[in-house]
Scaffold this active site. Structure first.
Site, PDB file in Angstrom:
ATOM      1  N   ASP A 117       0.835  -1.201   0.000  1.00 27.04           N
ATOM      2  CA  ASP A 117       0.000   0.000   0.000  1.00 27.04           C
ATOM      3  C   ASP A 117       0.872   1.255   0.000  1.00 27.04           C
ATOM      4  OD1 ASP A 117      -2.081  -1.738   0.132  1.00 27.04           O
ATOM      5  OD2 ASP A 117      -2.702  -1.248   2.168  1.00 27.04           O
ATOM      6  N   GLU A 138       0.406  -5.323  -6.071  1.00 27.00           N
ATOM      7  CA  GLU A 138      -0.127  -4.337  -7.022  1.00 27.00           C
ATOM      8  C   GLU A 138       0.958  -3.487  -7.671  1.00 27.00           C
ATOM      9  OE1 GLU A 138      -3.099  -0.457  -6.904  1.00 27.00           O
ATOM     10  OE2 GLU A 138      -3.762  -2.308  -5.941  1.00 27.00           O
ATOM     11  N   ASP A 139       1.850  -2.914  -6.870  1.00 29.60           N
ATOM     12  CA  ASP A 139       2.815  -1.973  -7.437  1.00 29.60           C
ATOM     13  C   ASP A 139       3.726  -2.650  -8.452  1.00 29.60           C
ATOM     14  OD1 ASP A 139       4.246   0.656  -7.466  1.00 29.60           O
ATOM     15  OD2 ASP A 139       5.882  -0.582  -6.717  1.00 29.60           O
TER      16      ASP A 139
END
Length: 357
Positions: free
Chosen positions: A21, A257-258
Site C-alpha cells: 500500500d 499491485e505496485d
C-alpha cells in the site's frame, strides 16, 4: 474553483503488510508532486521508505498518522487510500470546510482490479455524515477506469536505459545466452518447480531481498546453483532501482499491485502472484485480469500463459510448458502500448478533482 498547479493533496495510507500500500501511495505522491502539486503523505508506518525512497521527493512531505486530537489543517484534495478510514478529526475538519469556497474533495482510491464492477462503480459518490461526499475512484486497464500510475517521462526513460551498465553496477555480469529472470514473491510453494524448470536452460535468477531471496537460498543452498541455473541475491532496492531490474530482465515474477503495474510498463513477459485472500476473491480477480490481458492473444499463447500463471498461484508441483519467448514478448509489448494510449492515474485524478470542486 479551478485546480491550481500549487494545490495541496493529502494522501492517507495505512500499512497492512508487505508495504505494498505504501509503495503505491509513494509513487502516486511523487507523480502528483512532479506535476506541480504539493503532497502530504500521512502514514502509520513510514519505515520502508528508508530503502524504498531514501532520497525522498521534492514536493512530498511524509507525516505521521494523526491518531487523536483536533485537526486544524486545511485540506483541498484528500485521498483515502484503499479504504484505510480517515481519522475522525480529519473528517470533522473537512466537514467544517464543507459549503465554503474551500470545500475539500474526498477521494477513496480503491485497489486495482480488472473486474466488471470497476467501470460501473468508478467515479460514483458516496454521501457521508455532515454533508460530505466521498468519491469512489478505481484504477484500471480500460478507458472507463482511472488508469494506472505512469510518470510522464517513464517510457522515455525506459527507452534510454542501459541494462548492462545497471546490472554491472549491482555486481551482476550476465553470461552469453543467459536468460535473465527477476523474482519478487510472497511465500511460494511453486518455487521448487520453477527452479527445476529454470535449471534446464542457462538462467541468471535475480532474487529480490526478503521472501524471494530467503526461499531461493534455502532451496539452492550456499552455492546458489542448480544445473545451468545460477542465482544472485539482491539487496533491498529503491523503487527506481526495482524499475531498472524489471527493464533489465527477460522474464519478471511479480507480486501484489505496485510491481504488477510496473512489470506491465516494462513490456517484458511477466507472471503475477496475486495477494491471497481467504474468501477466494483473489482467484476471480486473477481471472478477470487474464481475460482482459489475453483478449487479443492467439489461443496457444493464451493457453500457455494461463497455465503458467495458474501454476504459480496454486503452488503446482510440476511446472507447465511456458509460452515461446518471442511470442510472449510481442504480446507484452503490445499490451504496454495499449495501456500507454490511455490517460494515466495522476492526470485523471487531477482532472477529476478540478471537475468535482
Amino acid at each position: 474553483m479551478v485546480d491550481k498547479p500549487t494545490s495541496r493533496w493529502d494522501i492517507f495510507c495505512r500499512v497492512i503488510d508487505n508495504h505494498g500500500d505504501l509503495g503505491v501511495c509513494w509513487r502516486l505522491a511523487c507523480d502528483l508532486a512532479a506535476r506541480g502539486r504539493k503532497v502530504r503523505l500521512w502514514v502509520d508506518d513510514a519505515s520502508a521508505l528508508a530503502w524504498m525512497a531514501p532520497a525522498g521527493a521534492l514536493g512530498v512531505s511524509v507525516l505521521p498518522w494523526p491518531e487523536a486530537g483536533p485537526c486544524d489543517e486545511p485540506f483541498e484534495v484528500v485521498v483515502e487510500a484503499f479504504g484505510c478510514e480517515l481519522p475522525v478529526a480529519v473528517v470533522a475538519r473537512m466537514a467544517q470546510m464543507e459549503h465554503t469556497e474551500h470545500t475539500p474533495v474526498w477521494i477513496n482510491l480503491e485497489y486495482l482490479s480488472a473486474e466488471a464492477f470497476v467501470e460501473r462503480c468508478h467515479g460514483l459518490p458516496s454521501p457521508q455524515a455532515g454533508g460530505l461526499r466521498k468519491w469512489f475512484y478505481y484504477p484500471g486497464f480500460t478507458p472507463g477506469t482511472g488508469g494506472l500510475i505512469r510518470e510522464s517521462d517513464l517510457l522515455r526513460r525506459q527507452q534510454s536505459f542501459d541494462a548492462n551498465a545497471w546490472l554491472r553496477a549491482q555486481g551482476v555480469v550476465p553470461r552469453d545466452s543467459e536468460h535473465i529472470v527477476s523474482l519478487f514473491c510472497y511465500e511460494q510453494p511453486a518455487l521448487p518447480a520453477l527452479l527445476e524448470q529454470l535449471s534446464k536452460r542457462p538462467t541468471l535468477l535475480l532474487a529480490t531481498a526478503g521472501h524471494a531471496a530467503r526461499q531461493v537460498e534455502s532451496l539452492l543452498g550456499p552455492s546458489l546453483r542448480r544445473g545451468t541455473l545460477r542465482a544472485h541475491l539482491l539487496p533491498a532496492l529503491p523503487q527506481t532501482g526495482y524499475d531498472h531490474l524489471l527493464w533489465s530482465s527477460d522474464l519478471n515474477f511479480v507480486r501484489g499491485e505496485d510491481s504488477f503495474v510496473r512489470a506491465q510498463w516494462a513490456g517484458k513477459p511477466f507472471v503475477w502472484q496475486i495477494y491471497p485472500q481467504a474468501d477466494g476473491a483473489d482467484a476471480l480477480k486473477l481471472q478477470a485480469f487474464l481475460d482482459q490481458f489475453l483478449a487479443l492473444a492467439d489461443a496457444p499463447l493464451a493457453s500457455r500463459i494461463r497455465a503458467t500463471w495458474s501454476a504459480w498461484n496454486t503452488g503446482a508441483a510440476a511446472w507447465p510448458t511456458e509460452p515461446e519467448d518471442a511470442a510472449w514478448q510481442r504480446h507484452c509489448s503490445n499490451w504496454r502500448d495499449t495501456l500507454a494510449r490511455q490517460s494515466d492515474l495522476a492526470s485523471q485524478l487531477i482532472g477529476f478533482a478540478a471537475q468535482t470542486r
